[in-house]
Motif scaffolding. Structure first.
Motif, mmCIF file in Angstrom:
data_model
loop_
_atom_site.group_PDB
_atom_site.id
_atom_site.type_symbol
_atom_site.label_atom_id
_atom_site.label_comp_id
_atom_site.label_asym_id
_atom_site.label_seq_id
_atom_site.Cartn_x
_atom_site.Cartn_y
_atom_site.Cartn_z
ATOM 1 N N SER A 137 0.840 -1.204 0.000
ATOM 2 C CA SER A 137 0.000 0.000 0.000
ATOM 3 C C SER A 137 0.875 1.254 0.000
ATOM 4 C CB SER A 137 -0.917 -0.026 1.227
ATOM 5 O OG SER A 137 -1.647 1.170 1.297
ATOM 6 N N SER A 138 1.945 1.216 0.806
ATOM 7 C CA SER A 138 2.852 2.360 0.881
ATOM 8 C C SER A 138 3.509 2.617 -0.475
ATOM 9 C CB SER A 138 3.919 2.099 1.948
ATOM 10 O OG SER A 138 4.945 3.039 1.865
ATOM 11 N N SER B 280 2.442 1.589 -3.393
ATOM 12 C CA SER B 280 1.404 1.968 -4.353
ATOM 13 C C SER B 280 1.069 3.449 -4.202
ATOM 14 C CB SER B 280 0.160 1.106 -4.131
ATOM 15 O OG SER B 280 -0.871 1.507 -4.994
ATOM 16 N N ASP B 281 0.908 3.899 -2.949
ATOM 17 C CA ASP B 281 0.617 5.315 -2.705
ATOM 18 C C ASP B 281 1.780 6.186 -3.165
ATOM 19 O OD1 ASP B 281 -1.758 4.509 -1.582
ATOM 20 O OD2 ASP B 281 -1.102 4.786 0.511
ATOM 21 N N ARG B 282 3.004 5.724 -2.844
ATOM 22 C CA ARG B 282 4.197 6.489 -3.216
ATOM 23 C C ARG B 282 4.325 6.571 -4.742
ATOM 24 N NH1 ARG B 282 10.121 4.690 -1.231
ATOM 25 N NH2 ARG B 282 11.264 5.941 -2.702
ATOM 26 N N SER C 66 1.892 6.291 -6.913
ATOM 27 C CA SER C 66 0.826 7.166 -7.414
ATOM 28 C C SER C 66 1.200 8.631 -7.235
ATOM 29 C CB SER C 66 -0.490 6.891 -6.675
ATOM 30 O OG SER C 66 -0.950 5.590 -6.959
#
Length: 193
Positions: free
Chosen positions: A45-46, A48-50, A52
């Protein structure tokens, strides 16, 4: 209680104890696995967020690099065209009609001569600057210039030597000198939009 019964009881107790130990180990393994899965999920998730968040910046950098590559290619092509233009100028000079060629070289020679006793180097392939021409030049200008017997590896024009000093009036050198002075203007004329 017989020895056999004691043995069976010890084995049964050991089996129960082993099962309890295995059950506790399985529970701990499940806890560790769940914690690891949670950590992996958190990391995914980290990232993926980073990604994005950084994706526009990465794409922008790629675009900048691509634009720089295109500009380098365009610059190389422009430099090739400018070199081609100066090569064309050299070709024009080398292929001047004999009379214009001789006149041009005489004017260069008049400016280059200092004492009138210098040595002249021309290409072994030179057709226009020959002994007959030099004799006429010497007679007209009251000089005593002489050709050196060693063939020079210039492509047109001449080199005038006085002692250890050479004045290079070869077409290659003339084009080089002119190119340094006017290349920016040539580029502007060729590529102005």
């Amino acid at each position: 209680m017989s020895l056999a019964d004691i043995k069976v009881k010890i084995e049964a107790d050991a089996k129960l104890e082993a099962e309890k130990i295995l059950e506790v180990a399985k529970e701990k393994a499940d806890e560790v696995r769940k914690a690891a899965e949670a950590e992996v999920s958190k990391i995914e998730s980290s990232y993926s967020d980073r990604f994005s968040a950084e994706k526009p910046e990465v794409l922008k950098r790629r675009e900048i690099v691509a634009n720089l590559d295109v500009k380098k290619i365009m610059l190389g092509a422009r430099q090739d065209l400018i070199s081609h233009a100066f090569d064309g100028a050299w070709h024009e000079m080398a292929n001047l009609p004999a009379e214009r060629y001789v006149d041009f070289c005489e004017k260069l020679l008049e400016k280059a001569v200092d004492t009138g006793k210098e040595t002249l180097f021309v290409s072994a392939k030179e057709k226009n600057l020959n002994e007959e021409w030099l004799n006429k030049y010497n007679e007209k200008h009251k000089t005593s210039l002489a050709f050196d017997k060693a063939a020079s590896f210039i492509s047109g024009g001449f080199i005038l030597r006085k002692d250890d000093i050479d004045t290079n009036c070869s077409f290659d050198m003339l084009i080089k000198w002119v190119r340094e002075d006017i290349e920016a203007d040539v580029a502007k004329r060729l590529f102005s939009e």
